[in-house]
Scaffold this motif. Structure first.
Motif, PDB file in Angstrom:
ATOM      1  N   CYS A   1      -3.938   0.814  -7.660  1.00 30.29           N
ATOM      2  CA  CYS A   1      -4.164   1.656  -6.476  1.00 30.29           C
ATOM      3  C   CYS A   1      -5.496   1.338  -5.808  1.00 30.29           C
ATOM      4  O   CYS A   1      -5.634   1.427  -4.585  1.00 30.29           O
TER       5      CYS A   1
ATOM      6  N   THR B   1       0.787  -1.246   0.000  1.00 32.71           N
ATOM      7  CA  THR B   1       0.000   0.000   0.000  1.00 32.71           C
ATOM      8  C   THR B   1       0.815   1.291   0.000  1.00 32.71           C
ATOM      9  O   THR B   1       0.311   2.314  -0.441  1.00 32.71           O
TER      10      THR B   1
ATOM     11  N   PHE C   1       2.724   7.019  -5.268  1.00 34.38           N
ATOM     12  CA  PHE C   1       2.297   7.283  -6.646  1.00 34.38           C
ATOM     13  C   PHE C   1       1.457   8.547  -6.692  1.00 34.38           C
ATOM     14  O   PHE C   1       1.651   9.415  -7.558  1.00 34.38           O
ATOM     15  N   PHE C   2       0.511   8.665  -5.763  1.00 34.16           N
ATOM     16  CA  PHE C   2      -0.295   9.880  -5.701  1.00 34.16           C
ATOM     17  C   PHE C   2       0.582  11.097  -5.422  1.00 34.16           C
ATOM     18  O   PHE C   2       0.378  12.177  -5.997  1.00 34.16           O
TER      19      PHE C   2
ATOM     20  N   PHE D   1      -4.046   3.184 -11.816  1.00 36.39           N
ATOM     21  CA  PHE D   1      -5.139   3.455 -10.880  1.00 36.39           C
ATOM     22  C   PHE D   1      -5.859   2.171 -10.471  1.00 36.39           C
ATOM     23  O   PHE D   1      -6.379   2.070  -9.358  1.00 36.39           O
TER      24      PHE D   1
ATOM     25  N   VAL E   1       1.120   3.084  -3.331  1.00 39.57           N
ATOM     26  CA  VAL E   1      -0.066   3.812  -3.796  1.00 39.57           C
ATOM     27  C   VAL E   1       0.030   5.276  -3.384  1.00 39.57           C
ATOM     28  O   VAL E   1      -0.171   6.189  -4.198  1.00 39.57           O
ATOM     29  N   TRP E   2       0.341   5.492  -2.096  1.00 40.01           N
ATOM     30  CA  TRP E   2       0.438   6.864  -1.607  1.00 40.01           C
ATOM     31  C   TRP E   2       1.556   7.619  -2.317  1.00 40.01           C
ATOM     32  O   TRP E   2       1.398   8.773  -2.708  1.00 40.01           O
TER      33      TRP E   2
ATOM     34  N   VAL F   1       6.409   0.423  -7.820  1.00 43.37           N
ATOM     35  CA  VAL F   1       5.338   1.219  -8.430  1.00 43.37           C
ATOM     36  C   VAL F   1       5.918   2.327  -9.309  1.00 43.37           C
ATOM     37  O   VAL F   1       5.453   2.562 -10.433  1.00 43.37           O
TER      38      VAL F   1
ATOM     39  N   HIS G   1      -6.198   6.007   2.246  1.00 41.28           N
ATOM     40  CA  HIS G   1      -4.838   5.541   2.536  1.00 41.28           C
ATOM     41  C   HIS G   1      -4.350   6.082   3.874  1.00 41.28           C
ATOM     42  O   HIS G   1      -3.736   5.360   4.665  1.00 41.28           O
TER      43      HIS G   1
ATOM     44  N   ILE H   1      -9.603  10.692  -6.449  1.00 47.10           N
ATOM     45  CA  ILE H   1      -8.278  10.364  -5.929  1.00 47.10           C
ATOM     46  C   ILE H   1      -8.124  10.904  -4.515  1.00 47.10           C
ATOM     47  O   ILE H   1      -7.500  10.267  -3.653  1.00 47.10           O
TER      48      ILE H   1
ATOM     49  N   PRO I   1     -10.945   2.842  -1.465  1.00 44.55           N
ATOM     50  CA  PRO I   1     -10.164   3.162  -2.667  1.00 44.55           C
ATOM     51  C   PRO I   1     -10.701   2.579  -3.967  1.00 44.55           C
ATOM     52  O   PRO I   1     -10.244   2.973  -5.052  1.00 44.55           O
TER      53      PRO I   1
END
Length: 526
Positions: free
Chosen positions: A503, A264, A270-271, A500, A267-268, A403, A365, A358, A337
């Motif tokens: 994610c 996980t 990536f954002f 996405f 994911v954060w 990622v 997250h 998002i 999510p």
């Protein structure tokens, strides 16, 4: 005993942790906001940017393995101070990435490595040092939380200081574009990096161990310590302060935390690292235009950070054990999510659709993060917490590397596919004379290196190169760059959809693995 009679000094410590985490994320966010600027300045591809981001994540990941151990050994006060000194200096070093890159290139040249461009080498060095320093933040903050808060308040306190990640992410787009416009990109790194030294002053003044803290009342100290926790570590029948990694890795609780972070954290990140690029690629937004969307998006995440940290107390107050209540809350959070799956299908309506969706996913997250960190202090003794958090943080950092690398490769692949298709189509539809003239210009970049315009996204070329291409035939240039831009945007839509999708489902996968490894709360007696 009422809260007012107990005292509230522990929340002052939480405030210090909050501001340190804010500075932490301010420093790491500057590069992503400058991605479009630096891409044009240094002719970076998405893979180049991914490599630079990955160096930070890899350094951060490996350092976390040792950061927890170092914090446990030095103590929270000294460990945290050294961490912020190192990462603040590293943040400032970004402003001098070009001269730093020249030194790195010289050293690499001594061993026969000459293929790394100077700008990339300089930023890689800066990011590596930043990752090394920033690795100390969360192990130290989680350890401080365990020292100053009883179990039932830890996830809430963690949620509060962890919301500093959101505030840092909010303040960065509010400040960095303005600084760049006013003074330049170098000054953005220098000014933001220097903020950490201000925090140090307050840290040295206000932090001490609870037993040595003169500002802490006896009632509050008793409240903090009035719960049963295993404090002594026993090895071969002797009490020791040292807990080996091998010992900790022998517990499923450690693996559950590490796998949850691996799945996980990327994911954060990536954002955090790719959203400015996403807004540019899909909506042609950059510079000051991204201030409001990113500010709104990251403001939303504060709700998840604080609310998510408080959420498990509902189940705990009903009699569930801390870990069991936390996992129940995390399952509910893991479904949120899935909304990110709708970002690309509905993104044509407005850029506010992905911003809001998002934002909700990122908020989830933060709620997840506040709780997964606290699963460690639920089951491990205090003196091992920073080390376990470091192990999990390393796993999360490695997940972030995967990622970033996959994202960079995916975006470059789909962009090049669109660029090649556009060029091939254009040569057969009336653009051949213009494109032949453009190729014959043999344009070069600032370093005198020939630019292959047939394989470049023209919207990412520097302004002086764009001016040369436009001068050949302004009308043909405008028409071609418009066609190419639309083709690239359409192709990248597919690439972003893939990212996405991951994610969206990562949290449910992570929760399932964690639950299978540790079905119920089990306190570790080391």
């Amino acid at each position: 005993m009422k809260q007012t009679a107990i005292g509230k000094y522990r929340w002052s410590i939480c405030a210090l942790l909050f501001f340190a985490t804010t500075v932490n994320y301010l420093d790491r966010q500057v590069l992503s906001l400058l991605k479009p600027t630096l891409e044009r300045e240094f002719d970076w591809s998405n893979s180049d940017y991914a490599n630079i981001a990955s160096v930070f994540q890899f350094s951060y990941a490996i350092s976390l393995l040792f950061a927890g151990r170092i914090v446990d050994k030095l103590g929270t006060k000294a460990g945290y101070a050294w961490a912020i000194i190192i990462w603040s200096l590293a943040a400032i070093l970004h402003a001098y990435a070009v001269p730093a890159g020249m030194m790195v290139a010289t050293v690499l040249g001594w061993v026969g490595i000459t293929a790394v461009p100077i700008s990339i080498a300089g930023f890689m060095l800066s990011r590596a040092l930043l990752g090394f320093g920033e690795a100390g933040n969360f192990p130290a903050a989680i350890k401080a939380t365990a020292e100053y808060f009883p179990k039932k308040e830890r996830s809430f306190a963690t949620g509060i200081f962890n919301s500093g990640t959101n505030v840092g992410a909010i303040l960065a787009p509010l400040s960095v574009p303005w600084i760049v416009t006013t003074w330049g990109w170098e000054e953005a790194f220098f000014i933001i990096g220097a903020i950490g030294f201000l925090w140090l002053i307050f840290w040295f003044i206000y932090y001490d161990k609870p037993a040595e803290q003169k500002r802490l009342s006896a009632a509050e100290l008793e409240y903090i310590t009035d719960h049963t926790e295993v404090e002594d570590t026993v090895v071969d029948g002797k009490v020791t302060n040292r807990i080996s990694w091998a010992t900790l890795m022998g517990y499923k609780q450690t693996w559950a935390f590490a796998i949850g972070k691996f799945m996980t954290d990327g994911v954060w990140w990536f954002f955090l690292f790719w959203l400015p690029g996403y807004l540019k690629d899909q909506y042609s937004m950059e510079g000051t235009a991204i201030i409001i969307p990113l500010t709104v998006l990251y403001s939303m995440t504060m709700v998840g950070s604080i609310g998510g940290g408080y959420f498990p107390t509902y189940f705990i107050n009903k009699g569930m054990k801390p870990y069991d209540g936390r996992m129940k809350a995390m399952l509910m959070i893991a479904f949120i999510p899935l909304l990110v799956l709708a970002v690309q299908p509905l993104g044509y309506l407005s850029y506010w659709v992905p911003v809001i969706f998002i934002g909700i996913g990122a908020s989830a997250h933060q709620a997840w993060s506040a709780n997964i960190y606290t699963t460690v202090s639920d089951m491990f003794p205090k003196r091992s917490i920073a080390t376990v958090v470091g192990i999990g943080g390393m796993a999360g950092g490695l997940g972030g590397v995967v990622v970033s690398k996959v994202g960079g490769w995916l975006f470059d692949s789909y962009k090049l596919k669109a660029v090649n298709a556009t060029w091939s189509s254009a040569t057969n539809t009336g653009f051949s004379d213009y494109l032949n003239k453009v190729v014959s210009l043999n344009v070069t970049d600032k370093k005198g290196i020939l630019v292959n315009v047939a394989q470049k996204d023209w919207s990412n070329l520097t302004k002086d190169i764009q001016a040369k291409l436009q001068a050949v035939d302004p009308s043909q240039y405008e028409l071609f760059i418009h066609i190419q831009k639309e083709a690239v945007r359409g192709s990248l839509t597919t690439a972003y959809s893939m990212m996405f999708a991951f994610c969206a489902v990562a949290y449910l996968i992570a929760w399932s693995i964690m639950k299978s490894l540790v079905p119920k709360e089990k306190i570790i007696n080391l």
